[in-house]
Design an enzyme around this catalytic site. Sequence first.
Site, PDB file in Angstrom:
ATOM      1  N   GLN A 109       0.854  -1.199   0.000  1.00 19.15           N
ATOM      2  CA  GLN A 109       0.000   0.000   0.000  1.00 19.15           C
ATOM      3  C   GLN A 109       0.887   1.246   0.000  1.00 19.15           C
ATOM      4  O   GLN A 109       1.628   1.465   0.953  1.00 19.15           O
ATOM      5  CB  GLN A 109      -0.863  -0.029   1.270  1.00 19.15           C
ATOM      6  N   SER A 112       1.666   6.756   2.374  1.00 18.15           N
ATOM      7  CA  SER A 112       2.428   7.728   3.167  1.00 18.15           C
ATOM      8  C   SER A 112       3.628   8.299   2.409  1.00 18.15           C
ATOM      9  O   SER A 112       4.296   7.587   1.654  1.00 18.15           O
ATOM     10  CB  SER A 112       2.944   7.077   4.448  1.00 18.15           C
ATOM     11  N   GLU A 227      -8.324  -1.412   6.327  1.00 18.38           N
ATOM     12  CA  GLU A 227      -7.067  -1.514   7.079  1.00 18.38           C
ATOM     13  C   GLU A 227      -7.338  -1.510   8.578  1.00 18.38           C
ATOM     14  O   GLU A 227      -6.790  -2.318   9.324  1.00 18.38           O
ATOM     15  CB  GLU A 227      -6.155  -0.349   6.699  1.00 18.38           C
TER      16      GLU A 227
HETATM   17  C1  LIG Z   1       4.976  -0.428  11.205  1.00 24.03           C
HETATM   18  C2  LIG Z   1       4.454   0.591  10.225  1.00 24.03           C
HETATM   19  C3  LIG Z   1       4.034   0.173   8.969  1.00 24.03           C
HETATM   20  C4  LIG Z   1       3.541   1.098   8.047  1.00 24.03           C
HETATM   21  N1  LIG Z   1       3.171   0.639   6.800  1.00 24.03           N
HETATM   22  C5  LIG Z   1       2.723   1.534   5.874  1.00 24.03           C
HETATM   23  C6  LIG Z   1       2.367   1.080   4.546  1.00 24.03           C
HETATM   24  O1  LIG Z   1       2.455  -0.113   4.232  1.00 24.03           O
HETATM   25  N2  LIG Z   1       1.953   1.994   3.652  1.00 24.03           N
HETATM   26  C7  LIG Z   1       1.832   3.328   3.959  1.00 24.03           C
HETATM   27  O2  LIG Z   1       1.393   4.091   3.085  1.00 24.03           O
HETATM   28  N3  LIG Z   1       2.174   3.788   5.201  1.00 24.03           N
HETATM   29  C8  LIG Z   1       2.612   2.925   6.159  1.00 24.03           C
HETATM   30  N4  LIG Z   1       2.979   3.383   7.419  1.00 24.03           N
HETATM   31  C9  LIG Z   1       2.930   4.822   7.700  1.00 24.03           C
HETATM   32  C10 LIG Z   1       1.810   5.235   8.655  1.00 24.03           C
HETATM   33  O3  LIG Z   1       0.564   5.184   8.005  1.00 24.03           O
HETATM   34  C11 LIG Z   1       2.146   6.645   9.145  1.00 24.03           C
HETATM   35  O4  LIG Z   1       3.355   6.555   9.894  1.00 24.03           O
HETATM   36  C12 LIG Z   1       1.061   7.225  10.035  1.00 24.03           C
HETATM   37  O5  LIG Z   1      -0.110   7.475   9.282  1.00 24.03           O
HETATM   38  C13 LIG Z   1       1.506   8.523  10.736  1.00 24.03           C
HETATM   39  O6  LIG Z   1       2.029   9.436   9.831  1.00 24.03           O
HETATM   40  P1  LIG Z   1       3.455  10.132  10.103  1.00 24.03           P
HETATM   41  O7  LIG Z   1       4.425   9.049  10.451  1.00 24.03           O
HETATM   42  O8  LIG Z   1       3.747  11.002   8.926  1.00 24.03           O
HETATM   43  O9  LIG Z   1       3.250  11.025  11.399  1.00 24.03           O
HETATM   44  P2  LIG Z   1       2.637  12.534  11.468  1.00 24.03           P
HETATM   45  O10 LIG Z   1       1.407  12.611  10.630  1.00 24.03           O
HETATM   46  O11 LIG Z   1       3.750  13.497  11.145  1.00 24.03           O
HETATM   47  O12 LIG Z   1       2.257  12.619  12.976  1.00 24.03           O
HETATM   48  C14 LIG Z   1       3.197  12.936  14.022  1.00 24.03           C
HETATM   49  C15 LIG Z   1       2.411  13.027  15.336  1.00 24.03           C
HETATM   50  O13 LIG Z   1       1.463  14.112  15.269  1.00 24.03           O
HETATM   51  C16 LIG Z   1       0.152  13.643  15.555  1.00 24.03           C
HETATM   52  N5  LIG Z   1      -0.830  14.350  14.720  1.00 24.03           N
HETATM   53  C17 LIG Z   1      -0.727  14.618  13.382  1.00 24.03           C
HETATM   54  N6  LIG Z   1      -1.843  15.263  12.954  1.00 24.03           N
HETATM   55  C18 LIG Z   1      -2.659  15.369  14.032  1.00 24.03           C
HETATM   56  C19 LIG Z   1      -3.957  15.924  14.243  1.00 24.03           C
HETATM   57  N7  LIG Z   1      -4.655  16.477  13.241  1.00 24.03           N
HETATM   58  N8  LIG Z   1      -4.481  15.852  15.499  1.00 24.03           N
HETATM   59  C20 LIG Z   1      -3.808  15.290  16.527  1.00 24.03           C
HETATM   60  N9  LIG Z   1      -2.577  14.757  16.388  1.00 24.03           N
HETATM   61  C21 LIG Z   1      -2.010  14.788  15.171  1.00 24.03           C
HETATM   62  C22 LIG Z   1       0.166  12.172  15.184  1.00 24.03           C
HETATM   63  O14 LIG Z   1      -0.855  11.459  15.878  1.00 24.03           O
HETATM   64  C23 LIG Z   1       1.571  11.760  15.644  1.00 24.03           C
HETATM   65  O15 LIG Z   1       1.591  11.518  17.014  1.00 24.03           O
HETATM   66  C24 LIG Z   1       3.461   2.484   8.374  1.00 24.03           C
HETATM   67  C25 LIG Z   1       3.883   2.917   9.637  1.00 24.03           C
HETATM   68  C26 LIG Z   1       4.383   1.980  10.557  1.00 24.03           C
HETATM   69  C27 LIG Z   1       4.823   2.467  11.909  1.00 24.03           C
END
Ligand SMILES: Cc1cc2nc3c(=O)[nH]c(=O)nc-3n(C[C@H](O)[C@H](O)[C@H](O)COP(=O)(O)OP(=O)(O)OC[C@H]3O[C@@H](n4cnc5c(N)ncnc54)[C@H](O)[C@@H]3O)c2cc1C
Length: 390
Positions: A109, A112, A227
């Site tokens: 998928q 991100s 998901e």
């Molecule tokens: C083990 C693992 C597997 C993954 N596999 C995939 C995959 O296969 N495909 C894929 O596309 N992605 C994948 N991901 C990515 C995952 O979907 C993202 O890491 C996740 O959506 C968070 O985005 P970010 O890391 O950019 O954090 P950010 O969006 O930068 O968030 C940072 C912090 O800010 C908080 N925050 C952000 N916006 C808000 C808001 N509006 N209100 C309150 N708090 C907020 C978040 O909760 C978090 O604590 C994976 C992640 C992990 C850890």
Amino acid sequence: MSEFREKVRAWLAENVPGDEELANAKRFQAALYDAGLAGITWPKEFGGQGLTSAEQQVFDQESARYDLPNSVFRIGMGMCGPTILDLGTPEQKARYIPPLLRGDEIWCQLFSEPGAGSDVASLQTRAVRDGDEWVVNGQKVWTTVAHLADFGALLARTDPDVPKHQGLTMFLIDMHDAAVTVRPLKDMTGRAPFNEVYFENLRLPADAVLGQVGQGWLAAVTMLGHERVSIGGFVRKRHDPLAHANLAETARRYGRDADPVVRAELAKLYAAERALALFNVRLRQEAEAGSPPGARGSVAKLAGAQLQQQAVAVAGLIAGPRATAWEPGDAAGEELALAINQTPSSSIAGGTDQIQRTIIGDRILGLPREPVVDRDVPFRELRVGTQRSA
Ligand SMILES: Cc1cc2nc3c(=O)[nH]c(=O)nc-3n(C[C@H](O)[C@H](O)[C@H](O)COP(=O)(O)OP(=O)(O)OC[C@H]3O[C@@H](n4cnc5c(N)ncnc54)[C@H](O)[C@@H]3O)c2cc1C
């Protein structure tokens, strides 16, 4: 030179020992398929069994005793396959669903990006129309199993002149295309389950679009719904070191089973595990009766992540320092420590706890919606994430 390259490539492909774990996963999934146990609730015409969630539940309960060697198919089975069944053309379903169920093809998928995680609609990977084709450029990150995947569901921006949620399209892409580069990322356990993925002038035919052009957000929400249920809806496996039953065994092994605090925490964990399992059974049954989980999938996802954190806290109470520094030769201790290290990711993957809480607040509890300042602004005019120039 290109002839020599072909020769080298062909010889290596033929002679380098393969990944035995992967071959084993494929063999196992094919055997499940042949036995009529793959895609239990999926439609028969695409290779599924056309059965109900009751049969799925029986399968989950019985298989929870084993460590099934086919987790590499989890994203395809849990997310991409169900979304293709929801939104795909008859041709897409016929092409992609049977090999996915047989375990011939692995899916990932691609949502991100470095500047677009929680706010995935801010993504900047672009797909530009060129005649009948699309040309994709950009980068994804955290893409689980991309290094093994044959296909991916890619979310890309096809129109920067409309607000961010309206200009997206989902594509089904071939991960073996030379325009796709996959680079592994190591997590804190030292393993590399996910990757960065780069697209450099990847050309896609018109029929690579899943759903409608410009309707990628709908496709993304559909997939994220699957998901959340698929991540949150797990049945705790017998071999999982954080399963209640295994933690009770660890407490006996470390002589902690008579401690009243340990006993109370184990009892609370047992109750939480059972409650979540029953909640998930109900979600499935209601989905079958025509009421899809919708935002309740976020409850399953959040509760699943919280259960993991709760189990880690109990594990720490039982194992003490051994939760991070086990004795040499203590294989069970090592497994427990790895599971503890892995756990923080459950509150991030598939949407963070905070994001699930916002969804639950907005859509289930009817609380006032979070203020949004960019809903009606063309993406091109936004200054978000790592935006360079749209
Ligand atoms: C083990 C693992 C597997 C993954 N596999 C995939 C995959 O296969 N495909 C894929 O596309 N992605 C994948 N991901 C990515 C995952 O979907 C993202 O890491 C996740 O959506 C968070 O985005 P970010 O890391 O950019 O954090 P950010 O969006 O930068 O968030 C940072 C912090 O800010 C908080 N925050 C952000 N916006 C808000 C808001 N509006 N209100 C309150 N708090 C907020 C978040 O909760 C978090 O604590 C994976 C992640 C992990 C850890």
